[in-house]
Motif scaffolding. Sequence first.
Motif, PDB file in Angstrom:
ATOM      1  N   GLU A 342       0.830  -1.208   0.000  1.00 26.81           N
ATOM      2  CA  GLU A 342       0.000   0.000   0.000  1.00 26.81           C
ATOM      3  C   GLU A 342       0.868   1.263   0.000  1.00 26.81           C
ATOM      4  OE1 GLU A 342      -2.955   0.398   3.112  1.00 26.81           O
ATOM      5  OE2 GLU A 342      -3.943   1.998   1.986  1.00 26.81           O
ATOM      6  N   LEU A 354      -7.161  -0.872  -1.516  1.00 25.32           N
ATOM      7  CA  LEU A 354      -8.083  -1.375  -0.496  1.00 25.32           C
ATOM      8  C   LEU A 354      -7.620  -2.759  -0.092  1.00 25.32           C
ATOM      9  CD1 LEU A 354     -10.840  -1.145   1.051  1.00 25.32           C
ATOM     10  CD2 LEU A 354     -11.868  -2.323  -0.896  1.00 25.32           C
ATOM     11  N   GLU A 357      -9.369  -8.591   4.021  1.00 25.34           N
ATOM     12  CA  GLU A 357      -9.010  -9.883   4.601  1.00 25.34           C
ATOM     13  C   GLU A 357     -10.306 -10.657   4.803  1.00 25.34           C
ATOM     14  OE1 GLU A 357      -7.213  -9.683   8.441  1.00 25.34           O
ATOM     15  OE2 GLU A 357      -6.734 -11.811   8.465  1.00 25.34           O
ATOM     16  N   THR A 358     -10.396 -11.805   4.176  1.00 23.58           N
ATOM     17  CA  THR A 358     -11.643 -12.558   4.258  1.00 23.58           C
ATOM     18  C   THR A 358     -11.368 -14.050   4.073  1.00 23.58           C
ATOM     19  OG1 THR A 358     -13.886 -12.719   3.347  1.00 23.58           O
ATOM     20  CG2 THR A 358     -12.143 -12.220   1.792  1.00 23.58           C
ATOM     21  N   ASP A 364     -19.531 -12.470   5.202  1.00 28.12           N
ATOM     22  CA  ASP A 364     -19.195 -11.045   5.275  1.00 28.12           C
ATOM     23  C   ASP A 364     -19.447 -10.307   3.957  1.00 28.12           C
ATOM     24  OD1 ASP A 364     -17.246 -12.212   3.779  1.00 28.12           O
ATOM     25  OD2 ASP A 364     -15.555 -11.305   4.819  1.00 28.12           O
ATOM     26  N   GLU A 366     -21.872  -8.505   2.776  1.00 27.66           N
ATOM     27  CA  GLU A 366     -22.361  -7.121   2.850  1.00 27.66           C
ATOM     28  C   GLU A 366     -21.305  -6.175   3.423  1.00 27.66           C
ATOM     29  OE1 GLU A 366     -25.037  -6.129   1.182  1.00 27.66           O
ATOM     30  OE2 GLU A 366     -25.132  -8.237   0.646  1.00 27.66           O
ATOM     31  N   GLN A 367     -20.518  -6.676   4.376  1.00 24.50           N
ATOM     32  CA  GLN A 367     -19.444  -5.842   4.916  1.00 24.50           C
ATOM     33  C   GLN A 367     -18.409  -5.545   3.829  1.00 24.50           C
ATOM     34  OE1 GLN A 367     -20.843  -8.325   6.621  1.00 24.50           O
ATOM     35  NE2 GLN A 367     -20.665  -8.059   8.829  1.00 24.50           N
ATOM     36  N   ARG A 369     -19.046  -5.472   0.694  1.00 26.70           N
ATOM     37  CA  ARG A 369     -19.693  -4.610  -0.291  1.00 26.70           C
ATOM     38  C   ARG A 369     -19.556  -3.124   0.096  1.00 26.70           C
ATOM     39  NH1 ARG A 369     -23.109  -6.689  -3.850  1.00 26.70           N
ATOM     40  NH2 ARG A 369     -23.787  -8.353  -2.474  1.00 26.70           N
ATOM     41  N   VAL A 370     -19.714  -2.819   1.389  1.00 26.39           N
ATOM     42  CA  VAL A 370     -19.579  -1.419   1.816  1.00 26.39           C
ATOM     43  C   VAL A 370     -18.181  -0.907   1.498  1.00 26.39           C
ATOM     44  CG1 VAL A 370     -19.617   0.167   3.766  1.00 26.39           C
ATOM     45  CG2 VAL A 370     -21.217  -1.723   3.701  1.00 26.39           C
ATOM     46  N   ARG A 371     -17.169  -1.707   1.873  1.00 30.45           N
ATOM     47  CA  ARG A 371     -15.792  -1.275   1.634  1.00 30.45           C
ATOM     48  C   ARG A 371     -15.527  -1.103   0.140  1.00 30.45           C
ATOM     49  NH1 ARG A 371     -15.577  -4.241   6.137  1.00 30.45           N
ATOM     50  NH2 ARG A 371     -13.910  -3.945   7.683  1.00 30.45           N
ATOM     51  N   GLU A 373     -17.697  -0.669  -2.367  1.00 36.36           N
ATOM     52  CA  GLU A 373     -18.426   0.466  -2.960  1.00 36.36           C
ATOM     53  C   GLU A 373     -17.783   1.792  -2.558  1.00 36.36           C
ATOM     54  OE1 GLU A 373     -22.633   0.199  -2.181  1.00 36.36           O
ATOM     55  OE2 GLU A 373     -22.859  -1.619  -3.376  1.00 36.36           O
ATOM     56  N   ALA A 374     -17.373   1.888  -1.281  1.00 32.20           N
ATOM     57  CA  ALA A 374     -16.729   3.127  -0.828  1.00 32.20           C
ATOM     58  C   ALA A 374     -15.401   3.337  -1.552  1.00 32.20           C
ATOM     59  CB  ALA A 374     -16.505   3.090   0.677  1.00 32.20           C
ATOM     60  N   PHE A 375     -14.691   2.248  -1.819  1.00 29.47           N
ATOM     61  CA  PHE A 375     -13.423   2.349  -2.548  1.00 29.47           C
ATOM     62  C   PHE A 375     -13.666   2.842  -3.971  1.00 29.47           C
ATOM     63  CE2 PHE A 375      -9.924   0.194  -4.994  1.00 29.47           C
ATOM     64  CZ  PHE A 375      -8.887   0.917  -4.448  1.00 29.47           C
ATOM     65  N   GLU A 377     -16.163   4.626  -4.943  1.00 28.78           N
ATOM     66  CA  GLU A 377     -16.562   6.043  -4.868  1.00 28.78           C
ATOM     67  C   GLU A 377     -15.338   6.958  -4.840  1.00 28.78           C
ATOM     68  OE1 GLU A 377     -20.788   5.681  -2.333  1.00 28.78           O
ATOM     69  OE2 GLU A 377     -18.925   6.035  -1.272  1.00 28.78           O
ATOM     70  N   MET A 378     -14.231   6.417  -4.290  1.00 30.25           N
ATOM     71  CA  MET A 378     -13.002   7.222  -4.184  1.00 30.25           C
ATOM     72  C   MET A 378     -12.302   7.400  -5.525  1.00 30.25           C
ATOM     73  SD  MET A 378     -11.231   5.529  -0.827  1.00 30.25           S
ATOM     74  CE  MET A 378      -9.557   5.848  -1.376  1.00 30.25           C
TER      75      MET A 378
ATOM     76  N   ARG B  58     -29.105   0.354   2.558  1.00 29.20           N
ATOM     77  CA  ARG B  58     -29.246   1.236   1.386  1.00 29.20           C
ATOM     78  C   ARG B  58     -29.659   0.512   0.112  1.00 29.20           C
ATOM     79  NH1 ARG B  58     -24.372  -0.272   2.070  1.00 29.20           N
ATOM     80  NH2 ARG B  58     -22.927  -0.692   0.395  1.00 29.20           N
ATOM     81  N   THR B  71     -22.395   4.944  -0.052  1.00 33.50           N
ATOM     82  CA  THR B  71     -21.962   4.210   1.144  1.00 33.50           C
ATOM     83  C   THR B  71     -21.932   5.167   2.324  1.00 33.50           C
ATOM     84  OG1 THR B  71     -19.634   4.716   0.851  1.00 33.50           O
ATOM     85  CG2 THR B  71     -20.462   2.710  -0.215  1.00 33.50           C
ATOM     86  N   PHE B 112      -9.809   5.010   4.176  1.00 37.68           N
ATOM     87  CA  PHE B 112     -10.744   4.684   5.258  1.00 37.68           C
ATOM     88  C   PHE B 112     -10.451   3.295   5.790  1.00 37.68           C
ATOM     89  CE2 PHE B 112     -13.350   1.474   3.212  1.00 37.68           C
ATOM     90  CZ  PHE B 112     -13.180   1.730   1.864  1.00 37.68           C
ATOM     91  N   ASP B 116     -16.020  -4.050  11.336  1.00 40.03           N
ATOM     92  CA  ASP B 116     -17.409  -4.492  11.395  1.00 40.03           C
ATOM     93  C   ASP B 116     -17.460  -5.999  11.574  1.00 40.03           C
ATOM     94  OD1 ASP B 116     -16.558  -5.316   8.961  1.00 40.03           O
ATOM     95  OD2 ASP B 116     -17.779  -3.905   7.827  1.00 40.03           O
ATOM     96  N   ARG B 117     -16.356  -6.560  12.058  1.00 37.68           N
ATOM     97  CA  ARG B 117     -16.305  -8.004  12.196  1.00 37.68           C
ATOM     98  C   ARG B 117     -16.993  -8.486  13.475  1.00 37.68           C
ATOM     99  NH1 ARG B 117     -13.776 -11.642   9.083  1.00 37.68           N
ATOM    100  NH2 ARG B 117     -14.208 -11.038   6.957  1.00 37.68           N
TER     101      ARG B 117
END
Lengths: 379, 250
Positions: A342, A354, A357-358, A364, A366-367, A369-371, A373-375, A377-378, B58, B71, B112, B116-117
């Motif tokens: 990074e 981004l 770790e999964t 996970d 949906e979790q 997905r937030v990251r 989508e936010a990435f 958006e950047m 959302r 988001t 960011f 959320d784990r």
Amino acid sequence: MSEALFKTLQQAFEQNVMDIDTLKKEGRKAIGCYCLYSPVELIVAADAIPLPLCGTKNDPVSAAEEILPRNLCPLIKSSYGFAALDTCPFFRFSDMIVADTTCDGKKKMFELMQQYKEVHVLQLPQNQNTAISLEPWRKEVEGMKDRIEAVTGVTLTTEKINRAIDLLNRERDAKKAVMDLAQLKPSPIKGSEILTVLFKVGFLADKEKGIKLMNTIVNHFSEINDNKQSPYTDKTPRVLISGVPMGIGSDKVARILEEAGASVVGYENCTGYKQVFTVPQNDDPIDVLSRQYLSIPCSVMSPNQGRLDLLDDMINHFKVDGVVDLTWQACHTYNVESFSVEKWLNETKGLPMLHLETDYSDSDTEQLRVRIEAFLEML
Amino acid sequence: MRAAGIDIGSRSIELVVIEDSKVIEERQADTGFDPMAVAGDLISGVSYDHIVATGYGRNLFEIALDGKTVTEIKAHARGAQFLFPDADTVLDIGGQDSKVIKMNGQGQVIKFEMNDRCAAGTGKFLEIMARSLGFGIDDFGIEALKAARELSINSMCTVFAESEVTSLLARGKDRREIARGLHSSVVRRALSMLKRVSAEGAIVFSGGVANNPCMVRFLEQMTQRDIRVSDQPQMAGALGAALIAQDIMR
């Protein structure tokens, strides 16, 4: 990908299992591999069937957890679970397995796997300085050659190995051509399609058939490009996935990226672009193979400058807007290396990264997905 | 022109309506088990020209009510930039996750990180601990600040921390001192995430947990940085979404 082409691919994949079954009944040997560090040329040179083994699905993980700790990389658990449950046809076909001591989890798992199948383990050095590591690694590769000769009864001559090198160079070129389609902007091929092609063709025992199939696929997508029928536009964010290997069943990050509107243009991992290399041919093929395979830039190597070089090359050629660095849970080497990757991406390439770790489960989604989508958006 | 933002979170749903960047309506409800029904109730009778949804619900909202979505990262950044234009860092601790966001001078997100784990270090954790200690969630921070010293809590897992609290109580320890220790452990957890994403400058603290005075005090003490909290920190996500809706209209 057109439905007809996908069907051809699927049929080849299904036919493959029947073909291997027939070949095995005719007396051909089959040798399975887990890792890119194993020189497949030696298997092909002995006229044995080289088989990549299953390890990308979540289904056998819970069975593996009866023996292995839960807090272990899902790739290791999946591989072991497939073996323990005997649900991977390629594992069943294998007369022996070649494996590498890439990481601690794998090497200890291979000890347990011995109860199901003969596992020939290559002691992989973790430093690529040839002055230190080439000699011991070459001995390992020679040991693999001896073992294959013993199992198959074939003497591996220089000529035979060089022929295998030529065949596999052509296979790697064909894979590269498929992956390089995504260098086009907009890419005519989706990242999930690249992954599907590499995964399914990777299992084909008949390498020539696989090469032909990949050439057809390249032509198909070139036409899509010529007709300007890309699923993307010039504005679609182009994302490179880096890090751990992926396959069907462990592709959720690519899937979510695409659902969120990204074009996944490449995979800097050992199921993607790390496979792209050309082995030179000369009168000492063992030396050439040892050098080439030792230089694969997996995070188990320290230092691992080769990964940054490969990333640099891919970022430039694939016109990358952002990098997603994927780590399987409990993969310490990729997890730790993420920090340096990074920093290098931010400072040298001016690109955001981004880190995810999964594992293989969907818990996970949906979790993630937030990251993701936010990435996007950047970008 | 009226712009609305709705933040469909795991614990609560907030709605903010703005006109010319001024808040004209705010509503909040518990998410419950049927977030779409609650969201529907919340927006019924509210007039707006454009709406943007954020939060975990959302995407459901996008399908059910044909709204645009962003988001919560982007929404919180936009809300914070509007409320405190001089700050470039956001710490949001919500019901079920926590996040740190770093922005550039234009308010764009450049980095960011999210946790959320598990419930550790979130509003849910504080809520469960308050209940174990017999405090109302609104008084929890106030009571914690009344203690002269803190009892350290070693477990961050909600389940294990609850048993640790129970055993401390069984040993006759002061519940305010335990409360103080719990607050301190939540802040320490946020610190490591903060340090990875943003090294200096003022921090906008948002989310329902920012209503807790002990959290704000400890955050200030442990970071030695300016902590900015708006009047309604739990509305920051919905406000950000409303501002984004307004940006889209313009």
